[in-house]
Design a protein around this motif. Structure first.
Motif, PDB file in Angstrom:
ATOM      1  N   GLU A 204       0.827  -1.216   0.000  1.00  0.00           N
ATOM      2  CA  GLU A 204       0.000   0.000   0.000  1.00  0.00           C
ATOM      3  C   GLU A 204       0.860   1.264   0.000  1.00  0.00           C
ATOM      4  OE1 GLU A 204      -3.333  -0.266   2.601  1.00  0.00           O
ATOM      5  OE2 GLU A 204      -3.645   1.891   2.597  1.00  0.00           O
ATOM      6  N   LYS A 205       1.970   1.234   0.739  1.00  0.00           N
ATOM      7  CA  LYS A 205       2.883   2.388   0.738  1.00  0.00           C
ATOM      8  C   LYS A 205       3.436   2.610  -0.665  1.00  0.00           C
ATOM      9  CE  LYS A 205       5.940   2.512   4.210  1.00  0.00           C
ATOM     10  NZ  LYS A 205       6.841   1.941   5.232  1.00  0.00           N
ATOM     11  N   SER A 206       3.755   1.514  -1.337  1.00  0.00           N
ATOM     12  CA  SER A 206       4.279   1.629  -2.701  1.00  0.00           C
ATOM     13  C   SER A 206       3.238   2.231  -3.640  1.00  0.00           C
ATOM     14  CB  SER A 206       4.692   0.238  -3.198  1.00  0.00           C
ATOM     15  OG  SER A 206       4.966   0.277  -4.559  1.00  0.00           O
ATOM     16  N   GLU A 207       1.995   1.757  -3.529  1.00  0.00           N
ATOM     17  CA  GLU A 207       0.933   2.255  -4.409  1.00  0.00           C
ATOM     18  C   GLU A 207       0.604   3.715  -4.136  1.00  0.00           C
ATOM     19  OE1 GLU A 207      -2.253  -0.526  -3.944  1.00  0.00           O
ATOM     20  OE2 GLU A 207      -1.410  -1.904  -5.441  1.00  0.00           O
ATOM     21  N   ASN A 208       0.906   4.190  -2.936  1.00  0.00           N
ATOM     22  CA  ASN A 208       0.636   5.594  -2.605  1.00  0.00           C
ATOM     23  C   ASN A 208       1.843   6.503  -2.846  1.00  0.00           C
ATOM     24  OD1 ASN A 208      -2.157   5.671  -1.744  1.00  0.00           O
ATOM     25  ND2 ASN A 208      -1.507   4.342  -0.093  1.00  0.00           N
ATOM     26  N   GLY A 209       2.862   5.987  -3.508  1.00  0.00           N
ATOM     27  CA  GLY A 209       3.969   6.839  -3.939  1.00  0.00           C
ATOM     28  C   GLY A 209       5.078   7.027  -2.940  1.00  0.00           C
ATOM     29  N   TYR A 210       5.026   6.303  -1.792  1.00  0.00           N
ATOM     30  CA  TYR A 210       6.042   6.517  -0.750  1.00  0.00           C
ATOM     31  C   TYR A 210       7.451   6.213  -1.254  1.00  0.00           C
ATOM     32  CZ  TYR A 210       8.954   5.426   3.251  1.00  0.00           C
ATOM     33  OH  TYR A 210      10.003   5.360   4.128  1.00  0.00           O
ATOM     34  N   TYR A 211       7.629   5.050  -1.891  1.00  0.00           N
ATOM     35  CA  TYR A 211       8.988   4.658  -2.319  1.00  0.00           C
ATOM     36  C   TYR A 211       9.482   5.541  -3.465  1.00  0.00           C
ATOM     37  CZ  TYR A 211       8.333   0.617   0.634  1.00  0.00           C
ATOM     38  OH  TYR A 211       8.117  -0.184   1.720  1.00  0.00           O
ATOM     39  N   THR A 212       8.593   5.847  -4.424  1.00  0.00           N
ATOM     40  CA  THR A 212       8.988   6.673  -5.571  1.00  0.00           C
ATOM     41  C   THR A 212       9.419   8.054  -5.122  1.00  0.00           C
ATOM     42  OG1 THR A 212       7.320   5.495  -6.823  1.00  0.00           O
ATOM     43  CG2 THR A 212       8.220   7.464  -7.825  1.00  0.00           C
ATOM     44  N   MET A 213       8.641   8.660  -4.227  1.00  0.00           N
ATOM     45  CA  MET A 213       8.927  10.024  -3.805  1.00  0.00           C
ATOM     46  C   MET A 213      10.104  10.097  -2.829  1.00  0.00           C
ATOM     47  SD  MET A 213       6.966  11.939  -5.436  1.00  0.00           S
ATOM     48  CE  MET A 213       5.441  11.958  -6.348  1.00  0.00           C
ATOM     49  N   THR A 214      10.315   9.033  -2.056  1.00  0.00           N
ATOM     50  CA  THR A 214      11.384   9.068  -1.052  1.00  0.00           C
ATOM     51  C   THR A 214      12.725   8.630  -1.629  1.00  0.00           C
ATOM     52  OG1 THR A 214       9.715   8.521   0.595  1.00  0.00           O
ATOM     53  CG2 THR A 214      11.992   8.334   1.298  1.00  0.00           C
ATOM     54  N   PHE A 215      12.692   7.546  -2.434  1.00  0.00           N
ATOM     55  CA  PHE A 215      13.972   6.969  -2.879  1.00  0.00           C
ATOM     56  C   PHE A 215      14.263   7.225  -4.359  1.00  0.00           C
ATOM     57  CE2 PHE A 215      12.421   4.299   0.649  1.00  0.00           C
ATOM     58  CZ  PHE A 215      13.447   4.533   1.551  1.00  0.00           C
ATOM     59  N   LYS A 216      13.361   7.913  -5.068  1.00  0.00           N
ATOM     60  CA  LYS A 216      13.558   8.282  -6.482  1.00  0.00           C
ATOM     61  C   LYS A 216      13.985   7.061  -7.314  1.00  0.00           C
ATOM     62  CE  LYS A 216      13.260  12.783  -5.224  1.00  0.00           C
ATOM     63  NZ  LYS A 216      13.471  12.724  -3.814  1.00  0.00           N
ATOM     64  N   ASP A 217      15.192   7.102  -7.883  1.00  0.00           N
ATOM     65  CA  ASP A 217      15.649   6.016  -8.763  1.00  0.00           C
ATOM     66  C   ASP A 217      15.748   4.660  -8.060  1.00  0.00           C
ATOM     67  OD1 ASP A 217      15.752   7.313 -11.094  1.00  0.00           O
ATOM     68  OD2 ASP A 217      17.906   7.672 -11.113  1.00  0.00           O
ATOM     69  N   ASP A 218      15.980   4.669  -6.742  1.00  0.00           N
ATOM     70  CA  ASP A 218      16.152   3.411  -6.009  1.00  0.00           C
ATOM     71  C   ASP A 218      14.838   2.883  -5.435  1.00  0.00           C
ATOM     72  OD1 ASP A 218      18.832   3.508  -6.534  1.00  0.00           O
ATOM     73  OD2 ASP A 218      19.325   4.584  -4.686  1.00  0.00           O
TER      74      ASP A 218
END
Lengths: 310, 78
Positions: A204-218
């Motif tokens: 759910e965190k992934s689907e809400n953009g947490y990883y994209t916005m926090t870790f960018k390319d990683d």
């Protein structure tokens, strides 16, 4: 016939009882992210078209935008604020057969947009709550052009909406729980309800953009590290990626719970844009308000948590 | 003659690295007269069963030319 229908209903409820508990026990994940970036899709854009017998048309574009996003979430509070400020310049030159020169139209546009929402539960996370939701768009455009050649008047557009109110209860999105169950099923591993819930939180965190916005390319690396560590399958990254992304394993959105809410909305509009082709010379401010109420009850009753898949 | 030179480097706005930038260039030149050069006449049959040799439309200057240059960037402050 009635006995058969009753049996089917009871069978559905009994078989899905365990699954429904998983849905019911799903907690709202706690996370936040803050992001700000400068972007220009066309810092410099130039297009020249020369068609035989029609002369040359030239278009110049230039723009820059500052974007900001903030999201915070825990079982009692959900809040987000997104805003952008952008400037765009456009110049178009078309042939003028009378003067053997060019007709020029220049447009300079400033655009500010903000959107935010906030909800807060008081005593318990499925009880009494306050919510507000608002957005505003402010656009200003100035046209100049070759004297004698028609071009639109200046644009002014201001649109703001705010809705606020209160309610009781909560409808929770539980598709991530179903996805966690699909992973366990496809990997043929038995997971406790607690691990399934932790998997669902990561998804759910992934689907809400947490990883994209926090870790960018990683983002994908961090997401898969956390996911595979939970089920101790660090060597099965490719298979898990297939389960998460392939259309074979996609599952429909699920919700669980009920809520009743009511609020008051206020809308404001001041605009001289009639449509994309026509701009009025005059503009007047309009205010409007409305009362809003809603009741929602939803219960997934599929025979199993991973849904009816062929 | 059909000449097409395009996409030296494309700016990808979906890239979430801290800084990304790119240039997109395209040049296209098309000369339609060359397409008709080999057969300047064609045979047309009409409903009265007569056929005629009629000249095809040939132009020595039917040309179009399109140039595109785009430069963009994206930078994450945080």
């Amino acid at each position: 016939m009635k006995k058969v229908l009753l049996f089917c209903l009871l069978f559905t409820l009994l078989v899905s009882a365990q699954d429904v508990n998983l849905f019911y026990n799903h907690k709202i994940p706690t996370f936040d992210y803050h992001v700000m970036y400068v972007a220009a899709n066309d810092l410099l854009g130039f297009t020249s078209s020369l068609y035989n017998g029609q002369g040359k048309t030239e278009t110049y574009n230039s723009g820059l935008s500052l974007n900001h996003g903030y999201h915070t979430q825990n079982p009692k509070i959900t809040g987000s604020l997104n805003s952008s400020l952008s400037y765009n310049y456009n110049k178009q030159q078309t042939p003028n057969w009378n003067t053997h020169g060019y007709n020029t139209i220049e447009r300079a546009e400033t655009d500010f947009q903000v959107y935010g929402k906030y909800s807060r539960y008081f005593d318990n996370e499925k009880g009494l709550y306050f919510f507000t939701d608002g957005s505003a768009i402010c656009l200003n455009g100035n046209y100049t052009g070759t004297p004698g050649h028609s071009y639109p008047p200046d644009l002014t557009h201001l649109n703001a909406n705010i809705l606020m109110g209160g309610g009781y209860g909560r409808v929770v999105e539980v598709r991530s729980v179903a996805k966690a169950a699909i992973i366990a099923d496809e990997m043929n591993i038995s997971l406790s309800a607690d691990i399934l819930e932790q998997l669902a939180v990561v998804i759910e965190k992934s689907e809400n953009g947490y990883y994209t916005m926090t870790f960018k390319d990683d983002a994908e690396i961090k997401f898969m590290e956390e996911l595979t560590a939970l089920i101790n399958k660090q060597d099965q990254t490719a298979k898990i990626q297939q389960i998460l992304n392939s259309s074979l394993y996609k599952t429909i959105n699920r919700y669980y719970g009920w809520t009743v809410k009511a609020g008051l909305g206020i809308n404001m509009l001041q605009s001289n844009i009639r449509n994309i082709y026509y701009v009025d010379k005059d503009k007047e401010l309009q205010f409007d308000s409305d009362f809003y109420t809603a009741f929602r009850y939803t219960l997934p009753i599929s025979f199993n948590i991973i849904g009816q898949r062929a | 003659m059909n000449c097409n030179f395009s996409r030296v480097f494309a700016f990808d706005s979906g890239n979430y690295s801290n800084f990304s930038a790119g240039v997109y260039t395209q040049y296209m030149f098309l000369n339609r007269a060359a397409l008709y050069a080999n057969a300047a006449y064609e045979k047309r049959e009409y409903s009265n069963y007569m056929s005629y040799e009629v000249p095809k439309y040939v132009s020595s200057a039917w040309e179009s030319e399109i140039t595109n240059i785009h430069l963009g960037f994206k930078y994450f402050i945080f």
